[in-house]
Design a protein around this motif. Structure first.
Motif, PDB file in Angstrom:
ATOM      1  N   GLN A  18      -5.286 -27.150  31.066  1.00  0.00           N
ATOM      2  CA  GLN A  18      -6.443 -26.809  31.382  1.00  0.00           C
ATOM      3  C   GLN A  18      -7.750 -27.179  31.336  1.00  0.00           C
ATOM      4  O   GLN A  18      -8.569 -27.326  32.198  1.00  0.00           O
ATOM      5  CB  GLN A  18      -6.473 -25.283  31.145  1.00  0.00           C
ATOM      6  N   ALA A  19      -7.778 -27.627  29.885  1.00  0.00           N
ATOM      7  CA  ALA A  19      -8.974 -28.347  29.531  1.00  0.00           C
ATOM      8  C   ALA A  19      -9.069 -29.783  30.305  1.00  0.00           C
ATOM      9  O   ALA A  19     -10.087 -30.004  30.811  1.00  0.00           O
ATOM     10  CB  ALA A  19      -8.844 -28.832  28.140  1.00  0.00           C
ATOM     11  N   GLU A  22     -10.643 -28.932  33.760  1.00  0.00           N
ATOM     12  CA  GLU A  22     -11.938 -28.873  33.848  1.00  0.00           C
ATOM     13  C   GLU A  22     -12.553 -30.074  33.463  1.00  0.00           C
ATOM     14  O   GLU A  22     -14.046 -29.884  33.743  1.00  0.00           O
ATOM     15  CB  GLU A  22     -12.123 -27.520  32.746  1.00  0.00           C
ATOM     16  N   LYS A  23     -12.216 -31.134  33.138  1.00  0.00           N
ATOM     17  CA  LYS A  23     -12.894 -32.417  32.791  1.00  0.00           C
ATOM     18  C   LYS A  23     -13.753 -32.176  31.717  1.00  0.00           C
ATOM     19  O   LYS A  23     -14.891 -32.886  31.929  1.00  0.00           O
ATOM     20  CB  LYS A  23     -13.362 -32.944  34.058  1.00  0.00           C
ATOM     21  N   ASN A  24     -13.442 -31.419  30.669  1.00  0.00           N
ATOM     22  CA  ASN A  24     -14.421 -31.455  29.448  1.00  0.00           C
ATOM     23  C   ASN A  24     -13.842 -32.185  28.455  1.00  0.00           C
ATOM     24  O   ASN A  24     -12.842 -31.627  27.850  1.00  0.00           O
ATOM     25  CB  ASN A  24     -14.636 -29.927  29.370  1.00  0.00           C
ATOM     26  N   GLN A  25     -14.226 -33.368  28.295  1.00  0.00           N
ATOM     27  CA  GLN A  25     -13.625 -34.253  27.043  1.00  0.00           C
ATOM     28  C   GLN A  25     -13.682 -33.718  25.771  1.00  0.00           C
ATOM     29  O   GLN A  25     -12.613 -33.999  25.101  1.00  0.00           O
ATOM     30  CB  GLN A  25     -14.379 -35.517  27.243  1.00  0.00           C
ATOM     31  N   GLY A  26     -14.877 -33.330  25.576  1.00  0.00           N
ATOM     32  CA  GLY A  26     -14.797 -32.460  24.173  1.00  0.00           C
ATOM     33  C   GLY A  26     -13.769 -31.431  24.051  1.00  0.00           C
ATOM     34  O   GLY A  26     -13.071 -31.494  22.816  1.00  0.00           O
ATOM     35  N   ASN A  27     -13.626 -30.520  24.933  1.00  0.00           N
ATOM     36  CA  ASN A  27     -12.522 -29.574  24.947  1.00  0.00           C
ATOM     37  C   ASN A  27     -11.109 -30.134  24.797  1.00  0.00           C
ATOM     38  O   ASN A  27     -10.239 -29.644  24.363  1.00  0.00           O
ATOM     39  CB  ASN A  27     -12.858 -28.348  25.698  1.00  0.00           C
ATOM     40  N   LEU A  28     -10.983 -31.248  25.823  1.00  0.00           N
ATOM     41  CA  LEU A  28      -9.842 -31.822  25.955  1.00  0.00           C
ATOM     42  C   LEU A  28      -9.229 -32.329  24.738  1.00  0.00           C
ATOM     43  O   LEU A  28      -8.059 -32.315  24.516  1.00  0.00           O
ATOM     44  CB  LEU A  28      -9.827 -32.678  26.974  1.00  0.00           C
ATOM     45  N   GLN A  29     -10.063 -32.976  23.882  1.00  0.00           N
ATOM     46  CA  GLN A  29      -9.637 -33.857  22.718  1.00  0.00           C
ATOM     47  C   GLN A  29      -9.200 -32.734  21.514  1.00  0.00           C
ATOM     48  O   GLN A  29      -8.236 -32.872  21.184  1.00  0.00           O
ATOM     49  CB  GLN A  29     -10.693 -34.877  22.209  1.00  0.00           C
TER      50      GLN A  29
END
Length: 65
Positions: A18-19, A22-29
């Protein structure tokens, strides 16, 4: 109810996906790190069938890196 660690690993992999959407690198990592830890914890306490599923979850996670 099943193996709680296995269920948590699945949930964290889904959250990482899901992260990524959303293309949110901070949340993705952070989500990838959390999912990786959950997969590692779950692997030691699973059946053979669950281990196969965890490997599939690991592959899904690897695609997000």
């Amino acid at each position: 109810m099943g193996n709680q660690l296995f269920q948590e690993a699945r949930r964290f992999v889904e959250q990482a996906e899901q992260a990524a959407e959303e293309k949110n690198q901070g949340n993705l990592q952070k989500a990838i790190e959390t999912a990786q830890n959950a997969l590692t914890s779950a692997y030691a306490n699973t059946t053979t069938a669950e281990k196969q599923q965890l490997k599939a979850y690991q592959e899904r996670l690897d695609q997000l890196k």
